[in-house]
Design a protein around this motif. Sequence first.
Motif, PDB file in Angstrom:
ATOM      1  N   ARG A  31      -0.132   2.368   7.168  1.00  0.00           N
ATOM      2  CA  ARG A  31       0.780   1.094   7.090  1.00  0.00           C
ATOM      3  C   ARG A  31       2.174   1.450   7.143  1.00  0.00           C
ATOM      4  N   PRO A  88      -2.220  -1.957   9.989  1.00  0.00           N
ATOM      5  CA  PRO A  88      -1.959  -0.656  10.079  1.00  0.00           C
ATOM      6  C   PRO A  88      -1.927  -0.015  11.731  1.00  0.00           C
ATOM      7  N   VAL A  90       0.860  -1.172  -0.061  1.00  0.00           N
ATOM      8  CA  VAL A  90      -0.034  -0.097  -0.070  1.00  0.00           C
ATOM      9  C   VAL A  90       0.822   1.381  -0.094  1.00  0.00           C
ATOM     10  N   TRP A 148      -3.762   8.119   3.340  1.00  0.00           N
ATOM     11  CA  TRP A 148      -3.940   7.818   4.731  1.00  0.00           C
ATOM     12  C   TRP A 148      -3.427   6.185   4.848  1.00  0.00           C
ATOM     13  N   ASN A 149      -4.049   5.454   3.929  1.00  0.00           N
ATOM     14  CA  ASN A 149      -3.902   4.002   4.393  1.00  0.00           C
ATOM     15  C   ASN A 149      -2.386   3.793   4.417  1.00  0.00           C
ATOM     16  N   GLU A 180      -5.027   7.167  -1.470  1.00  0.00           N
ATOM     17  CA  GLU A 180      -4.560   5.891  -0.687  1.00  0.00           C
ATOM     18  C   GLU A 180      -3.479   6.522   0.583  1.00  0.00           C
TER      19      GLU A 180
END
Length: 579
Positions: free
Chosen positions: A153, A100, A43, A148-149, A146
Amino acid sequence: WREATERLASGPPNGVTVEDEVRWLLSGGSFQRPRTVLVTHPVCLLHGQIPDDVDDPRLRSRLVAQALENPHRLEVLCGEVGILRGEHFHALLRVDEPRPAPLTDVLRVHEYWYVHKLMERVKRLEEGGPFARTVLDKSDTKVSKESWNAALRAAGSVLEAVDLLVAGRALRAFCAVRPPGHHLGPAGATDKQELDDSPDGSQGFCLLNNVAIGAAYARCVHRTRFSKVAIVDFDVHHGNGTEAIVRSLRGKRGGRPAVYKDESSGFQMRIEFVAPPSAKPWLDPSSDPESVLFASIHGFGDDFYPGTGKDCNEASPKIVDVALGRNSSSADFRHGFRQKILPELYAFDPDILFLSAGFDAHEDDLIGNCCLIEDDFAWVTQQMVAVANRCCGGRLVSVLEGGYNSRAEAISPFALSVAAHVRTLMSTSRDYLIDPEQLRSESREAEDAWVHDRRKARQARFSRKRKRRSRRPSGDEGAGVGDELVDAIVDAGVDAGAGDGAARFVVEGVAAPQAVVADASGIDPAVVLLRAVGSESPERKAPRLTEAPAAALDGGERLMPVGGCMLAEPSASALAAAA
């Protein structure tokens, strides 16, 4: 080898050679390589991602150049042909799906209102495509769908590394993550004066402070194992965000009163606005300042970003800043580190050591101001391993920060610097120690001589680059792709026009074919034969990457796309043909 020689100095037993003694030492538990883990997550590649269907090397290079902090940095490390996928790194324990970071662990170092702002900015992009962007800090930090993801991670990778060390599954860890984090303070960007929150300032590509989140997690969640935590930052840019977070451990008194007066209505009115006291403790406000150390060695002066970090040595919390001037050499870096940071680290005696590992101090980085080489990153890693061995039971967590010249793929300055760092983490013995009493008294003479030789080699490389650039056709926008590859090969310490043993390297990229005559003895055998493979397409001028014909490889065993060309490990007949 030194240990074996000393053991046999008094007279070897019958039939025992130094080689036999080395094999015996290597078979012992104390000399076996410590387990090192590589933690990353796919990610992290989706933050500011590059379109998947771009296979034109020239267009892809142009897209990568638009943003210094881009997914290509991780691709050259952990991608299918990344340098950390090579055979020298097969012994790495790999964790590719870390959890996460929970919001509780993030809020231990960051203010909720900043985290909420970040989540809201990213949420606005959900209806757009995967390549939609918006600016977060009114400066240089952009977010995508993506982001924030990816940030969660990246921070979660550091937490995973700490847990692996606690569980005994590994002794050292390298977290190959992005976005980076060491410029992010408790509430985003920080100012240049007191490192206070600055909502309109620059976050330097950072979204969450990964190393600070990991250090706070270690001190709080694993408090019975890690009472004292140290963070060392060797990125060329000062880790102003990490320092601001560490300073917030001792708390801040209320700000100066802001006074408002009004006498226009026939009476006097006076209103004072005072910021309340604040603190961000990791475990206990009374003991945190004495239990955390932050040290940074970085470029400073001439308005170099971020403009903070002048020399200092403060207590409670312990903060050591070592400022290097523009064009500082390897000797300057090593002397500053040895004289100012290492003694404080040994005196502090941490229970776990975190590294903010930035590689933009390399002499060929795109935005650095120092002149380091790969050997310097191996050296500083070895020093940190020695500290961890003496103080922390060997426990060390390294977190990727900067380093931006990835243009030559797996043989770029960035990739080679990271490889030197990880290889040193993997191979340095858990018995490797340095006597702290000798740090201040070591002579610089041998180091200065070594640096003098390196400076001469660097001047020769710059001269070769200028000659190649002068031969480039004017107006050729795509020539940079091939040039970066040629530079990476020749910069392995080879002198053009060498005599005996010279080999001819032909690089055919998106520009006109180029030839470089180089001394084959100075190049790794794995990078001897280079051929561009592809066919001209009427829709585009640049050749597409395709499978290599057998004639181009001539029996080579492996194939790797590098900078728009195909890199092959040659056979003996190929070597003979190239000579």
